[in-house]
Structures are given as structure tokens and as C-alpha cells.
Design an enzyme around this catalytic site. Structure first.
Site, PDB file in Angstrom:
ATOM      1  N   LEU A 280      49.994 -76.241  24.703  1.00  0.00           N
ATOM      2  CA  LEU A 280      49.751 -77.078  23.531  1.00  0.00           C
ATOM      3  C   LEU A 280      50.662 -78.296  23.579  1.00  0.00           C
ATOM      4  O   LEU A 280      51.878 -78.161  23.630  1.00  0.00           O
ATOM      5  CB  LEU A 280      50.011 -76.294  22.243  1.00  0.00           C
ATOM      6  CG  LEU A 280      49.164 -75.038  22.035  1.00  0.00           C
ATOM      7  CD1 LEU A 280      49.711 -74.207  20.891  1.00  0.00           C
ATOM      8  CD2 LEU A 280      47.715 -75.418  21.767  1.00  0.00           C
TER       9      LEU A 280
ATOM     10  N   CYS B 154      42.126 -81.785  30.541  1.00  0.00           N
ATOM     11  CA  CYS B 154      42.620 -82.678  29.494  1.00  0.00           C
ATOM     12  C   CYS B 154      41.623 -83.812  29.275  1.00  0.00           C
ATOM     13  O   CYS B 154      41.273 -84.538  30.208  1.00  0.00           O
ATOM     14  CB  CYS B 154      43.984 -83.245  29.878  1.00  0.00           C
ATOM     15  SG  CYS B 154      44.672 -84.353  28.624  1.00  0.00           S
TER      16      CYS B 154
ATOM     17  N   LYS C  59      43.081 -74.580  34.797  1.00  0.00           N
ATOM     18  CA  LYS C  59      42.399 -74.559  33.497  1.00  0.00           C
ATOM     19  C   LYS C  59      41.385 -75.692  33.485  1.00  0.00           C
ATOM     20  O   LYS C  59      41.724 -76.846  33.738  1.00  0.00           O
ATOM     21  CB  LYS C  59      43.398 -74.733  32.350  1.00  0.00           C
ATOM     22  CG  LYS C  59      42.793 -74.565  30.956  1.00  0.00           C
ATOM     23  CD  LYS C  59      43.880 -74.532  29.891  1.00  0.00           C
ATOM     24  CE  LYS C  59      43.298 -74.205  28.513  1.00  0.00           C
ATOM     25  NZ  LYS C  59      42.559 -75.334  27.920  1.00  0.00           N
TER      26      LYS C  59
ATOM     27  N   HIS D  73      37.727 -73.476  29.181  1.00  0.00           N
ATOM     28  CA  HIS D  73      37.548 -73.872  27.783  1.00  0.00           C
ATOM     29  C   HIS D  73      36.078 -74.215  27.597  1.00  0.00           C
ATOM     30  O   HIS D  73      35.555 -75.075  28.301  1.00  0.00           O
ATOM     31  CB  HIS D  73      38.436 -75.079  27.465  1.00  0.00           C
ATOM     32  CG  HIS D  73      38.389 -75.502  26.032  1.00  0.00           C
ATOM     33  ND1 HIS D  73      39.179 -76.515  25.534  1.00  0.00           N
ATOM     34  CD2 HIS D  73      37.667 -75.057  24.986  1.00  0.00           C
ATOM     35  CE1 HIS D  73      38.941 -76.670  24.250  1.00  0.00           C
ATOM     36  NE2 HIS D  73      38.020 -75.804  23.900  1.00  0.00           N
TER      37      HIS D  73
ATOM     38  N   ASN E 265      38.478 -69.541  26.680  1.00  0.00           N
ATOM     39  CA  ASN E 265      39.282 -70.280  25.709  1.00  0.00           C
ATOM     40  C   ASN E 265      38.347 -71.034  24.762  1.00  0.00           C
ATOM     41  O   ASN E 265      37.403 -71.670  25.210  1.00  0.00           O
ATOM     42  CB  ASN E 265      40.216 -71.247  26.447  1.00  0.00           C
ATOM     43  CG  ASN E 265      41.008 -72.141  25.508  1.00  0.00           C
ATOM     44  OD1 ASN E 265      41.166 -73.323  25.766  1.00  0.00           O
ATOM     45  ND2 ASN E 265      41.509 -71.607  24.411  1.00  0.00           N
ATOM     46  N   GLY E 266      38.626 -70.924  23.450  1.00  0.00           N
ATOM     47  CA  GLY E 266      37.867 -71.693  22.475  1.00  0.00           C
ATOM     48  C   GLY E 266      37.482 -70.911  21.238  1.00  0.00           C
ATOM     49  O   GLY E 266      36.803 -69.890  21.326  1.00  0.00           O
ATOM     50  N   ASP E 267      37.945 -71.363  20.077  1.00  0.00           N
ATOM     51  CA  ASP E 267      37.508 -70.856  18.760  1.00  0.00           C
ATOM     52  C   ASP E 267      37.849 -69.392  18.508  1.00  0.00           C
ATOM     53  O   ASP E 267      37.128 -68.723  17.764  1.00  0.00           O
ATOM     54  CB  ASP E 267      35.997 -71.052  18.576  1.00  0.00           C
ATOM     55  CG  ASP E 267      35.592 -72.514  18.573  1.00  0.00           C
ATOM     56  OD1 ASP E 267      36.491 -73.356  18.403  1.00  0.00           O
ATOM     57  OD2 ASP E 267      34.403 -72.811  18.751  1.00  0.00           O
TER      58      ASP E 267
ATOM     59  N   GLY F 261      44.528 -71.217  21.312  1.00  0.00           N
ATOM     60  CA  GLY F 261      45.192 -72.477  21.026  1.00  0.00           C
ATOM     61  C   GLY F 261      45.310 -72.744  19.547  1.00  0.00           C
ATOM     62  O   GLY F 261      46.286 -72.386  18.890  1.00  0.00           O
ATOM     63  N   ARG F 262      44.272 -73.383  18.968  1.00  0.00           N
ATOM     64  CA  ARG F 262      44.337 -73.766  17.551  1.00  0.00           C
ATOM     65  C   ARG F 262      44.489 -72.563  16.633  1.00  0.00           C
ATOM     66  O   ARG F 262      45.139 -72.654  15.585  1.00  0.00           O
ATOM     67  CB  ARG F 262      43.075 -74.542  17.170  1.00  0.00           C
ATOM     68  CG  ARG F 262      42.985 -75.930  17.765  1.00  0.00           C
ATOM     69  CD  ARG F 262      41.711 -76.616  17.318  1.00  0.00           C
ATOM     70  NE  ARG F 262      40.526 -75.869  17.745  1.00  0.00           N
ATOM     71  CZ  ARG F 262      39.333 -75.967  17.185  1.00  0.00           C
ATOM     72  NH1 ARG F 262      39.153 -76.756  16.150  1.00  0.00           N
ATOM     73  NH2 ARG F 262      38.316 -75.275  17.653  1.00  0.00           N
TER      74      ARG F 262
END
Length: 758
Positions: A357, A463, A503, A544, A601-603, A625-626
Site C-alpha cells: 500500500l 501500478c 503482482k 488484481h 486480489n480485489g474487493d 488492500g482497501r
């Protein structure tokens, strides 16, 4: 040679897997004709009616807008409209606040989450330098051209003491100062009593004025500059009647607790429980090009020659005869040396990972997440070129806390990979970015040589930020497969026993996913290379489920992640069957013993999401992550398998821990408090989005849902739910005292800004 033949036999059976990878394109990207037809249809469509507008505004979550029922489908009647609002969290009615008029001053309405991956705020100045190092920042007209973007020119003001105390006095007792090397030319303050009375702000009174760093370690590296200095100082009266100000040190016997003089006021090596601190002399040698890169240069030269020969072969394939092609093939040579056999890794359902992050992936936040159950952590993305140039800012990102050096907690019955040594495993890995194979190769070399505590080195290939993408790094590598493969091979050759991972995203464009092709290159290598050199050596891949173009505008595509996981499973099955034969490839060409791990990765925002993704998508583990930014106890929920309704007091306790960890990492002086406040405000810009489980009408919660205005079950819960950055500043003042007059806070949008009043 035996090794080469073994590798060739190991890679040959994967032609069918490569075909499976190519089939994924047809499943997720529309044919060209259908795409053009869709565009023509969109052009010829008439304007939507009022009913259609209403349907689009109030569509059911998850329902496609184009699927709205027409009048014909409802026997000429107007379509029924669902009154539920899209992406609005289902808060119970008794907690909702009905508001009219304009929002209060300081309210942030942005739901943009790109800052979770963007390089913003504190490192903006360094970004400009990185752009210059990669060919940007031309002289003249281009140099003066202002950069766009919502985070451009974010500033946090200037914070310093009124009188800056010289470092020769910062850690010394009053009557035994160290000699100032600048002598009479020094512009800093040397009068200790004057500094304490006039040159600094008053002590912070939270925690009864006790310094948290001193309380935890028995010493405070900030010395006299500490804003809690009264808790670890005393005035000693000598026999001659003179009174001396002395610092205390709990490591010394009672009565003899005066701290010894230190060469520097904030020496990183003095901070206990911090690892991967690179000596300043190493960074100086890198900056002055005195570091020996003989082995890396040798391999880079081979990589460049290999690339040149490959290009000649491809250009000649159409018109050249078989004899000419054989002559070109004869120019290929083996690499100058083989990669070292890597340390084995393990990813499983019991090892949820905290994603790399930007800004908020700092050491104090990672330390908090590990305490709450995160089993794997990653550094913030470090830029490759500044690292090999010895810039301190990028090397600082690689520091790890002792809790990250411990092995991850795994089940004894877990399906451990062959030869996996859990006692040698770690939780902390480094993520790096590079746009050229030679940069990535040298980065792996210096990390292997100078950073002893790394679980893995992860190459960022996802990224989406423009500066990174336009320089050919990050998600730009998703369309440069040959370059990406050379980067992985070079990193694998120079990283010693540290495994290499990557990643990635689904692709650059929404309608053109390329992740399956990238996975094929990372797992098998290109067709021209795999027979001779074996696999590139990638030990794990994290996908992701969004494209670069998509950013965070739609939900992550876990069905595509599942398709890619099936491709990885086929690869591992082939490798497992191969290891049962006599033609086993050279272990140095097979990362992790031939077992390629795959993470999604994601949500992911609940333990239900986590376990569902592992079961349905077939991934080994999930990177978060988030979800961890909004509620870091998500790792605790995953471990316990249940929702945790955290009270406002518990959540405030996590903020208090973060503050203490921040003062421990950045110092308890004025500058350290500013750093801690700044990063706490960045974190609060995410935490306010958390809605307590007890306030929701239904579960599970959705990461992309935004709450309406609501009140909590107590005043503190209401305060912590505020999206007004002025309330966030109030929370920081609970632990860090009043804001410094020079401090500024600019939220993600520059229109919302705060300046402390002098």
C-alpha cells in the site's frame, strides 16, 4: 547438457496449457466484428426516456443498466423501479440522518480509491526526481509544464522548533555536550535551557505526559527534542551546588540513569525491534558508483545479447531458410551462471496477506495489521533506479518490525510444499518497480546483499499511475512480455536464495485482458527460451482483478481470476507429474520446487469474501488492500470466521496503538509527531468508511458501498464515522496534542484544505 534437456522435457508438455491460456482471450474479449457492431448500435441508439433515466439512477445493485425492462416487456406499462440506491450501504433507518442543504465545511465527498496505489503526497518531490532519472523532466518549455492530477502539489506545511537544537546537544547531558563539528559556524541552538523554555512547544500531556517510546524501550532516541521529555529527564544537583539537566536511561542502574552522549539525534540503528536498516556507507557507495556490480553486469550483458539474437531470429523467420535459422540459433549461449536454489514459500488459506500500500503501507500500520492477524506483509513500492542510486527515501521503505520477521502462523495439518522450512520463513517481503531488465537485476542484487530479512522480492507489474506507466514500469509491463520475462530471469539469477514473485492486473484495457498471457510467460517462459533455459523462476503470482484503465470504477472480476487459477493448477499438475519421473529438471530452474502459487486480489471485505474466493476461484490465498485500510481487524475476522462488531472504544484503541507505533518509528520530537499525524490523517480518510455491523440491515457488507449520513450508537462512534476532515484532525489531537501552527492538511482533493492558526 543434462540440465538443459531436463528443462526441455519439463516444459514440453505445456503446449496444451498455452492453448488454454489463449482460449481465455475469446472468453473475456469480444470479437472485433461484435465490438464494431456494438459501437454502431450505440451510435444509432436514440436518447433515453425519462423512465430509462430513472431506472439508471435507481438500478438494483449488480444489475446491468442495459438489462432494464422496457415498456414492451411489461405489456405497455411503465417499468417497476426499485427504490434501493446503488452502492449505498443498508444502514438501519433509526440511525440515518436526514440532511438538507449544502454539506458542512470540510466534508470530503470523493470516493476515489486510486490513492491506495498512487504515489502521492509525501513523496511527490521524489516522484519528480524519479521522472527525471527515467528520461523525463526535459529542459526548457517541458520542464515548466505543470503536472495535472488531484494530488499535485499536496503540501503538509513546514514544522520545526522555534530554536533548532544542535545534534551535538540533543542526546547529551547539560554539562557534558559533544563537540560541535561546525564550531562557531553552526547556526543551531546550543543553550539547552533556553531551548527547553523558548525553543520548543510545551510537552504533550496525553498518557499523563509519559513518553510511549521511553516506556516501551527504556530509552528515547529523540532525546531533548522529545515532546514528552519531562518524563525521562531530571535535574541533578552536584556537590558544588550546580544543577545539571540530565536524560534518564532505564537500562542503567537506579541513580545512574543519565543517558550517554550519542553521535546523532535520530540514528536508525538505535531504534529497537527494527530490521533491514541499511548502513549509510552502503547508500553512499551506491550513490557514488563505488559498489561492485561485476556479477550483475555479467548477467545483464548476457541478457542484452540474448534479446538481440532473439530479435534477429524473429525477423529472419519469414524469409530465411532453415539453414539460416540454424545459424542464428547457434548464436544462443547459456547464461554465465545459474540461479541459486531458492528458499521455499508457502501460501495457504491460513495466510491472508496485506497488500503493498502506497503511503499507508508504512511500518506502524503493518505492525498493527500483523498484531491483528495478518500473516504476510509487503513494503511500499520502492523505485528501482533510486535504490541503486542510494537514495535514502526508497531504502527506508524496506525497514521491518520484529513481528514481521517471525514465521507466519500456519496449521500443522496444512499441505506444506516439499522441502518447505517453516522456521526459515518470514512475513515481510519487498515490492519494487523497474522499467528495464538491468535495473530490476541490479535491484535484486543489492537487496540480496544488503537486506538480510526478506521473504521474497515482488515485482510490481500492475501500478496504474501515469508516471509509472509512461516510464514503462508497473502495468506497462503487461504489454511488454519479453521485457518482463527478462526482468524475472535477471532478478532470479541475482537474488540468491530469496524467491521472486510478481503482482499483475488483468490487463491495460478493459476489453483486452492479457493476464493469462503474462501468466504463461511467468510460469513457462517464452517458447524460444523455455526449452533451453527452463522456467523464468517466478515463485508466486498475485492477480488484481481489474485492468489499469478500470482503476476502481467497477468490482474486481473474480471469474477471470478463477480462469487464471485453473491455468496455474494445470501448470502445477504437470510439474507434479514430472517430478515423479527420472527426467526431473534442474531445481534451480524451478521456483518453489516447481509449485507456482497464485493469489487473488480485489474487493475482499469480510471473512465470507475471503473464504468464498479461495473456494470458488481456486486461489491459494487472498491479498487484501482497501479492506484492511478500512478495518484492519479483517484479518482477525478471517482467523475467527465471524463478523466482529467493534465498539468505538476498541477502534479508538487501534488508533492509539498506531500513534504509539508511529512515534516509535518516526520519533517523538516535533517532526516525528508531524509524520505520525500526517499518516494518521491519511488512514482516517479510509477508516471513516467503516460501518459497524450492528448498524447494518443485512450482511455481508460491500466494500464499494458508501454509507448515507448516519449517527452512531454513541458520540465517539458518530465522530469516527464523519467524512469531515476537521473531525479527523480532532481525533489526532486526542493523542498528539494541538496542531503545530505551520502544519497544513490537504485531503485527496485540493479544494478541501486546513491550516493551523498560529
Amino acid at each position: 547438457m543434462a540440465d538443459t534437456n531436463g528443462s526441455a522435457q519439463g516444459e514440453q508438455p505445456h503446449a496444451d496449457l498455452a492453448q488454454d491460456a489463449s482460449n481465455l482471450t475469446s472468453q473475456h474479449a469480444p470479437p472485433a466484428e461484435d465490438e464494431r457492431a456494438a459501437k454502431r448500435q450505440k451510435t444509432n441508439d436514440t436518447e433515453p426516456s425519462a423512465a430509462a433515466d430513472l431506472t439508471m439512477k435507481d438500478s438494483v445493485p449488480g444489475q446491468d443498466l442495459h438489462d432494464a425492462p422496457s415498456k414492451q416487456e411489461n405489456n405497455g406499462e411503465a417499468p417497476k423501479v426499485d427504490n434501493r440506491k446503488t452502492n449505498v450501504a443498508p444502514v438501519k433507518k433509526e440511525y440515518i440522518i436526514e440532511r438538507t442543504g449544502a454539506p458542512p465545511a470540510g466534508t470530503t465527498a470523493s470516493n476515489d480509491d486510486d490513492e491506495a496505489e498512487g504515489r502521492t503526497d509525501t513523496r511527490h518531490a521524489r516522484d519528480s526526481r524519479d521522472d527525471r532519472d527515467n528520461g523525463g523532466g526535459k529542459k526548457g518549455k517541458d520542464k515548466k509544464k505543470a503536472k495535472g492530477g488531484q494530488n499535485t502539489e499536496r503540501s503538509f506545511g513546514y514544522v520545526a522548533d522555534a530554536i533548532r537544537l544542535c545534534n551535538s546537544r540533543a542526546m547529551s547531558n547539560e554539562f557534558s555536550p559533544r563537540e560541535c563539528k561546525f564550531g562557531d559556524r553552526c547556526k543551531m541552538g546550543h543553550d539547552l535551557r533556553k531551548y527547553l523554555e523558548e525553543g520548543r512547544r510545551e510537552d504533550v500531556t496525553i498518557w499523563d505526559g509519559q513518553c510511549p517510546v521511553y516506556a516501551a524501550h527504556g530509552k528515547c532516541p529523540s532525546g531533548w527534542k522529545c515532546r514528552f521529555v519531562k518524563s525521562h529527564m531530571r535535574e541533578v544537583e552536584h556537590d558544588d551546588g550546580r544543577k545539571e539537566l540530565c536524560l534518564l536511561d532505564n537500562d542503567a542502574p537506579p541513580g545512574e540513569g543519565e543517558a550517554k552522549a550519542k553521535d546523532e539525534q535520530t540514528n536508525d540503528e538505535q531504534r529497537p525491534a527494527v530490521y533491514n536498516v541499511v548502513d549509510m556507507q552502503i547508500k553512499t557507495d551506491l550513490n557514488r558508483k563505488r559498489t561492485d556490480f561485476k556479477q550483475a553486469d555479467q548477467y545483464i550483458q548476457w541478457l542484452n545479447q540474448q534479446s538481440k539474437t532473439t530479435d534477429e531470429y524473429h525477423q529472419a523467420r519469414r524469409d530465411a531458410t532453415e539453414e539460416d535459422l540454424q545459424a542464428i540459433r547457434a548464436q544462443f549461449v547459456d547464461p554465465p551462471f545459474k540461479p541459486s536454489e531458492k528458499r521455499r514459500l508457502y501460501f495457504g488459506p491460513e495466510t491472508p496477506a496485506l497488500a503493498p500500500l502506497t503511503t499507508q503501507g508504512n511500518l506502524p500500520f503493518r505492525r498493527l495489521c500483523v498484531e491483528l492477524g495478518a500473516q504476510l506483509t509487503y513494503s511500499e513500492m520502492a523505485m528501482g533506479m533510486p535504490m541503486i542510486q542510494g537514495y535514502k527515501a526508497d531504502w527506508t521503505l524496506l525497514k521491518a518490525h520484529e513481528s514481521e520477521i517471525a514465521p507466519p502462523t500456519i496449521s500443522p495439518t496444512a499441505n506444506i510444499v516439499h522441502d518447505y522450512d517453516h522456521a526459515r520463513d518470514l512475513r515481510f517481503g519487498a515490492q519494487v518497480s523497474a522499467n528495464q531488465p538491468w535495473i530490476a537485476t541490479k535491484v535484486a542484487d543489492v537487496l540480496h546483499r544488503f537486506v538480510p530479512h526478506l521473504r521474497l522480492i515482488d515485482l510490481n507489474c500492475g501500478c496504474p499511475i501515469d508516471m509509472i506507466y509512461k516510464n514503462g514500469a508497473g502495468s506497462a509491463l503487461l504489454e511488454s512480455h519479453g521485457k518482463l520475462e527478462r526482468m524475472i530471469r535477471g532478478m532470479n539469477a541475482l537474488s540468491g536464495e530469496i524467491p521472486i514473485t510478481a503482482k499483475i492486473r488483468t490487463g491495460v484495457r478493459n476489453n483486452r485482458p492479457t493476464a493469462h498471457q503474462v501468466i504463461e510467460k511467468l510460469a513457462f517462459g517464452s517458447r524460444d527460451q523455455r526449452d533451453r533455459l527452463g522456467a523464468p523462476g517466478c515463485a508466486a503470482i498475485t492477480l488484481h482483478g481489474r485492468s489499469r484503465e478500470q482503476r476502481y470504477t467497477k468490482k474486481a472480476d473474480w471469474s477471470f481470476i478463477a480462469d487464471c487459477a485453473a491455468l496455474i493448477k494445470g501448470y502445477n499438475d504437470k510439474k507434479d507429474s514430472l517430478t515423479d519421473t527420472a527426467a526431473e529438471p534442474d531445481p534451480s530452474t524451478l521456483a518453489n520446487g516447481g509449485h507456482l502459487y497464485f493469489l487473488g486480489n480485489g474487493d475482499c471485505y469480510s471473512h465470507e469474501d475471503y473464504h468464498q474466493h479461495i473456494a470458488d476461484a481456486g486461489v491459494d490465498s487472498v491479498m487484501i488492500g482497501r479492506g484492511a485500510l478500512i478495518k484492519p481487524w479483517l484479518f482477525e475476522e478471517i482467523e475467527k470466521g465471524q463478523y466482529l462488531d467493534k465498539s468505538s472504544t476498541e477502534r479508538l484503541g487501534y488508533i492509539e496503538k498506531f500513534v504509539k507505533y508511529g512515534l516509535d518509528a518516526w520519533g517523538s520530537d516535533e517532526l516525528g509527531i508531524q509524520f505520525t499525524r500526517r499518516f494518521l490523517l491519511e488512514w482516517l480518510s479510509f477508516t471513516h468508511r467503516y460501518i459497524p455491523v450492528g448498524l447494518l440491515e443485512r450482511l455481508p457488507p460491500d466494500l464499494n458501498d458508501r454509507p448515507p449520513a448516519y449517527k452512531g450508537r454513541d458520540e465517539l462512534e458518530t465522530l469516527m464515522a464523519s467524512n469531515n476532515y476537521l473531525d479527523w484532525i480532532k481525533i489526532t489531537e486526542m493523542f498528539l496534542g494541538p496542531v503545530h501552527p505551520g502544519f497544513k492538511f490537504q485531503p485527496k482533493h485540493k479544494s478541501n484544505a486546513y491550516e493551523a492558526e498560529g
